[in-house]
Design a protein around this motif. Structure first.
Motif, short mmCIF file in Angstrom:
data_model
loop_
_atom_site.label_atom_id
_atom_site.label_comp_id
_atom_site.label_asym_id
_atom_site.label_seq_id
_atom_site.Cartn_x
_atom_site.Cartn_y
_atom_site.Cartn_z
N PRO A 22 0.69 -1.17 0.09
CA PRO A 22 -0.06 0.02 0.06
C PRO A 22 0.94 1.24 -0.06
O PRO A 22 0.46 2.36 -0.33
CB PRO A 22 -0.83 -0.14 1.34
N ASP A 23 2.20 1.39 0.47
CA ASP A 23 2.69 2.24 0.48
C ASP A 23 3.96 2.42 -0.74
O ASP A 23 4.69 3.47 -0.95
CB ASP A 23 3.69 2.38 1.72
N ASN A 24 3.76 1.58 -1.61
CA ASN A 24 4.63 1.68 -2.92
C ASN A 24 3.90 2.77 -3.86
O ASN A 24 2.97 2.48 -4.52
CB ASN A 24 4.44 0.32 -3.35
N SER A 25 4.81 3.85 -4.01
CA SER A 25 4.25 4.65 -5.16
C SER A 25 4.09 4.47 -6.59
O SER A 25 3.25 4.73 -7.08
CB SER A 25 4.82 6.10 -4.74
N LEU A 26 4.94 3.64 -6.76
CA LEU A 26 5.20 3.23 -8.26
C LEU A 26 4.01 2.00 -8.64
O LEU A 26 3.43 1.97 -9.66
CB LEU A 26 6.48 2.98 -8.78
N VAL A 27 3.79 1.31 -7.64
CA VAL A 27 2.77 0.34 -7.82
C VAL A 27 1.36 1.12 -7.92
O VAL A 27 0.52 0.88 -8.80
CB VAL A 27 2.65 -0.59 -6.70
N SER A 28 1.36 2.23 -7.07
CA SER A 28 -0.01 3.18 -7.42
C SER A 28 -0.16 3.81 -8.63
O SER A 28 -1.03 3.90 -9.30
CB SER A 28 -0.11 4.23 -6.02
N SER A 29 1.27 4.10 -9.07
CA SER A 29 1.39 4.81 -10.60
C SER A 29 1.05 3.80 -11.54
O SER A 29 0.38 4.00 -12.51
CB SER A 29 2.83 5.00 -10.78
N LEU A 30 1.31 2.49 -11.60
CA LEU A 30 0.77 1.34 -12.37
C LEU A 30 -0.74 1.23 -12.21
O LEU A 30 -1.29 1.19 -13.36
CB LEU A 30 1.79 0.28 -12.03
N SER A 31 -1.46 1.23 -11.08
CA SER A 31 -2.76 1.16 -11.09
C SER A 31 -3.20 2.21 -11.70
O SER A 31 -4.64 2.30 -12.53
CB SER A 31 -3.24 1.12 -9.69
N ALA A 32 -2.75 3.55 -11.49
CA ALA A 32 -3.30 4.77 -12.03
C ALA A 32 -3.18 4.61 -13.77
O ALA A 32 -3.97 4.98 -14.50
CB ALA A 32 -2.77 5.97 -11.66
#
Length: 387
Positions: free
Chosen positions: A217-227
């Motif tokens: 949940p704190d992984n910013s680039l995993v979040s970027s991938l999701s976006a």
């Protein structure tokens, strides 16, 4: 029956990736990398962070030891995907955190190097090597089918071979998705998903993407991938864009800079064309759709070359002779560059190229204002922006 756009089993290598804490590894802190590569060329060596939009230099050194020993160090705010790049654009991928890494091997055989001190990097190298091996096998199979087509092989035989190839590719794509679900490293999960060459299939993996996001949940680039995948879903729903050519960069981004040799060996930098509208055209002599599109590109170039517009052709060729011959045969009288590394070219991960032809139109400030302009679309866009 012809497979579309010479699709390569690689997509978005430039998407930034992070690693989860595993065992004694930590997310952030200082790192040290000791390298011993026999046959490594003397000169500058760069440690570069690969992010969603750009390549950042994290450290540099000058290799002066003929034995191939050098060291890189620094700090990382979080774990991510990095590459050690040499002057001729060969590179080693690392999932780098607060690690003490030792790398040994032969510069002429980088896929066989030994990495110690980073379990995530070891796993990443293994995944990359397996993907390259299987991808090359599929490429050879595809070429064999193309040869059969040229020999007027009966459709019944071709159809069976094509169906077999498509099933093999589908199995490979599913293996990447399965790896993403199981790996303990978010970097490797994102990298595995980046190998899926069908954007539609990626869009369908909501459950997998959500699972990865929940695990890290704190992984910013995993979040970027999701976006990014959500954005792809919106584009697909709106019917905009060419799904086969979705890349790691998009309209509105500043085009990642690169430097590659022209046919004479002179190094050419993309940013040296700032001040002009530039079409960055990814192609190859062996790519039939590229060669079929070239007359349209030539027509647009002849019409606008004296109006602050130029083209930089970036080839994914392997053989210089074939590359130069295609330039001459097709009348491509603009600037051309290539490192002659096929799909292992340094620009493939930088731009996330998954199919050719692919092109990007840049404004005089280097910002991407259009992508994948084919047929009359290039002329129409130039007529709109070039005054």
């Amino acid at each position: 029956m012809r497979l579309s756009n010479m699709r390569k089993i690689a997509l978005w290598l430039t998407i930034g990736m992070l690693l989860a804490g595993c065992g004694q590894q930590t997310d952030k802190g200082s790192f040290n990398i000791d390298v011993h590569l026999s046959n490594a060329p003397l000169g500058q060596v760069f440690l570069e962070e690969l992010t969603l939009k750009e390549v950042k230099v994290a450290d540099t050194t000058s290799l002066k030891d003929a034995s191939g020993r050098f060291a890189l160090s620094g700090t990382v705010p979080e774990q991510g995907l990095y590459r050690i790049r040499f002057g001729n654009s060969k590179y080693i991928l690392l999932a780098l955190g607060a690690d003490d890494i030792k790398i040994e091997g032969d510069y002429n055989n980088l896929d066989k190097i030994t990495i110690r001190g980073s379990e995530a990097s070891v796993a990443l190298q293994q995944l990359l090597n397996e993907a390259n091996e299987k991808g090359q096998a599929l490429t050879l199979e595809m070429r064999a089918i193309d040869s059969l087509q040229g020999a007027n092989t009966p459709d019944s035989i071709l159809q069976a071979k094509v169906q077999r190839l498509q099933q093999q590719e589908a199995d490979l794509q599913q293996s990447f998705i399965s790896h993403a679900e199981k790996t303990p490293y978010p970097a490797n999960a994102v990298f595995a998903l980046s190998m899926v060459n069908d954007p539609t299939k990626l869009i369908e993996q909501k459950q997998v993407i959500n699972s990865i996001a929940q695990r890290f949940p704190d992984n910013s680039l995993v979040s970027s991938l999701s976006a990014r995948i959500s954005e792809m879903e919106q584009q697909a729903g709106a019917g905009s864009g060419d799904e086969a050519n979705m890349t790691a960069v998009k309209v509105g981004d500043t085009a990642p800079d690169f430097t590659l040799p022209d046919p004479s060996g002179k190094m050419v930098k993309l940013s040296s064309f700032r001040g002009k509208y530039v079409l960055v055209d990814f192609w190859a002599s062996w790519c039939k759709p590229c060669r079929m599109e070239n007359p349209n590109v030539v027509k647009a170039y002849q019409q606008y070359k004296d109006k602050n517009f130029t083209i930089l052709g970036v080839s994914l060729d392997k053989k210089k002779e074939a590359w130069v011959q295609a330039i001459q045969a097709d009348g491509l009288t603009w600037n051309h560059v290539s490192d002659l590394k096929f799909w292992d070219s340094a620009v493939v991960p930088l731009y996330g190229i998954n199919a050719i032809p692919t092109n990007f139109l840049l404004d005089p400030q280097g910002k991407i204002i259009a992508a994948n302009l084919r047929g009359n679309a290039l002329e129409q866009k130039l007529q709109e922006v070039v005054k």
